[in-house]
Design an enzyme around this catalytic site. Structure first.
Site, PDB file in Angstrom:
ATOM      1  N   LYS A  14      -0.957   1.537  -0.252  1.00 15.29           N
ATOM      2  CA  LYS A  14      -1.055   1.244  -1.683  1.00 15.29           C
ATOM      3  C   LYS A  14      -0.777   2.472  -2.546  1.00 15.29           C
ATOM      4  O   LYS A  14      -1.268   2.575  -3.678  1.00 15.29           O
ATOM      5  CB  LYS A  14      -2.435   0.681  -2.016  1.00 15.29           C
ATOM      6  N   ASN A  29      -5.871  -8.655  -1.923  1.00 19.19           N
ATOM      7  CA  ASN A  29      -6.524  -9.958  -2.039  1.00 19.19           C
ATOM      8  C   ASN A  29      -5.649 -11.114  -1.561  1.00 19.19           C
ATOM      9  O   ASN A  29      -6.111 -11.986  -0.813  1.00 19.19           O
ATOM     10  CB  ASN A  29      -6.947 -10.188  -3.492  1.00 19.19           C
ATOM     11  N   PRO A  58      -0.952  -5.143  -7.512  1.00 14.24           N
ATOM     12  CA  PRO A  58       0.074  -4.731  -6.547  1.00 14.24           C
ATOM     13  C   PRO A  58      -0.553  -4.328  -5.219  1.00 14.24           C
ATOM     14  O   PRO A  58      -1.537  -3.584  -5.183  1.00 14.24           O
ATOM     15  CB  PRO A  58       0.733  -3.535  -7.243  1.00 14.24           C
ATOM     16  N   GLU A  59       0.013  -4.835  -4.130  1.00 14.57           N
ATOM     17  CA  GLU A  59      -0.471  -4.507  -2.795  1.00 14.57           C
ATOM     18  C   GLU A  59       0.633  -3.765  -2.046  1.00 14.57           C
ATOM     19  O   GLU A  59       1.643  -3.382  -2.641  1.00 14.57           O
ATOM     20  CB  GLU A  59      -0.931  -5.781  -2.085  1.00 14.57           C
TER      21      GLU A  59
END
Length: 390
Positions: free
Chosen positions: A54, A176, A2-3
């Site tokens: 985050k 990412n 999760p971002e």
């Protein structure tokens, strides 16, 4: 993993799902979780959420007249690789529900659960954001931009831009898949020096002769890297659903997969950065690419494995003797049903065979078995970030 967009969508989910609900009783933690106990009890309280980068802050607010009398309590969550929130019936808790908040009667009893399959997620009491994290790329864009450009002398910007984008001191919320999409849109080589990429933005000033609408139009038509760090996560939020994560429905993930232009898509190349994270890109990797690193290209033929199918560990090498060796030793041939699991991924059927350079002198067998060849998996792994504040 999760971002920023996924944390933002999770906070929207909690606020929407819990808006009309009244919770009551104690907060329940699973016995296997190593996170702290939550010393909160109230006969009636509301739950609200706020995301920043985050992290996600959950606030438990007792209603007037609730017993025992007490003030609100806030917890800050970091989702790790598989964290998410689910609202379910209390008698149908999902596996790996490590923190549970139950609704008060009357009405069917529900549970808001923090679900974390791999248990890399964490929560802290007190409600303070983790020290050292920079402004949120989604909600605090002007502060985020100023923080980056003011600190370009930091040694973090000596590194490749793909690695600097994961430093949560400056890019709080970027992960990412977002870094791959942002760099791809600007055609920036991922292993270009970060300071080289960002120094030019210090001189970028819109002409004072432009009207406000012209300035906005110019930004939309020619965004720079820092502007994309804000607008690209917003695109994911606007897709709705839960974004990219283990709890995404097929419909959610189909929309996300169609949105991706670079990350894990056919025709793109990949390399591992200094921390072992896979970066996807197109074209030249840049002057700071790891020495000896071999770029791999995502194949477009045959069945494609999307990013959600990628595995953390490659399948073990095939230790079964080959057909020729089995024949020499008088062993029966193996049928397809007897093949060990995972062998179909170990070799690319389209890869060219390497011709023999000469016959090797056969060594006397000691154990009757040859050492298995080490096979590299053709799928990128998803590993936790190793930045200073991730």
């Amino acid at each position: 993993m999760p971002e920023g967009p996924e944390l933002h969508l999770a906070s929207d989910f909690v606020n929407e799902a819990c808006r009309e609900l009244v919770f009551g009783g104690c907060v329940e933690k699973s016995p296997v979780s190593r996170n702290p106990e939550v010393p909160f009890e109230s006969s009636a309280y509301h739950i609200s959420a706020l995301a920043r980068g985050k992290e996600l802050r959950l606030t438990l607010s007792p209603l007037p007249g609730a017993q025992p009398p007490r003030g609100p309590l806030a917890l800050v969550f970091r989702f790790g690789m598989t964290g998410s929130f689910q609202l379910v019936p209390s008698d149908a808790l999902p596996p790996h529900a490590h923190l549970r908040f139950y609704t008060a009667p009357p009405g069917p009893r529900l549970a808001l659960c923090f679900v974390d399959i791999r248990r890399f997620g964490h929560w802290d009491l007190g409600g303070k954001w983790q020290p050292g994290r920079g402004p949120c790329v989604l909600l605090e864009y002007e502060q985020f931009r100023e923080n980056v450009l003011r600190n370009l002398a930091d040694k973090a910007f000596d590194r490749p831009i793909c690695e600097a984008l994961l430093d949560q001191r400056f890019f709080n919320g970027i992960g990412n898949y977002l870094r791959a999409e942002i760099l791809y849109r600007l055609r920036i080589p991922p292993f270009e020096k970060a300071r080289t990429v960002l120094e030019a933005l210090q001189q970028r000033r819109p002409s004072p002769e432009l009207t406000l609408s012209q300035k906005i139009r110019a930004k939309l038509q020619n965004p720079d890297l820092l502007e994309l760090c804000h607008s690209v996560p917003k695109e994911v939020v606007q897709l709705g659903g839960k974004g990219y994560g283990p709890e995404s429905t097929e419909e959610d993930f189909a929309a996300f997969r169609a949105w991706l232009r670079c990350y894990g898509t056919p025709g793109m190349s990949s390399l591992r950065d200094r921390h072992g994270r896979t970066i996807w890109f197109q074209g030249d990797p840049g002057p700071l690419a790891p020495k000896g690193g071999k770029s791999r290209k995502k194949k477009s033929k045959g069945a494609q494995r999307g990013p959600e199918d990628q595995v953390e560990n490659p399948p073990p090498p095939n230790k079964a003797p080959s057909r020729t060796r089995r024949a020499r030793r008088g062993l029966p041939e193996q049928t397809a049903a007897q093949q060990p699991e995972g062998t179909s991924l170990q070799r690319d059927p389209e890869a060219p065979c390497v011709p023999e350079k000469g016959k090797r002198r056969r060594q006397p067998a000691t154990s009757g078995r040859r050492r298995p060849q080490k096979i590299k998996a053709d799928t990128p792994s998803l590993e936790p970030e190793e930045t200073s504040a991730s």
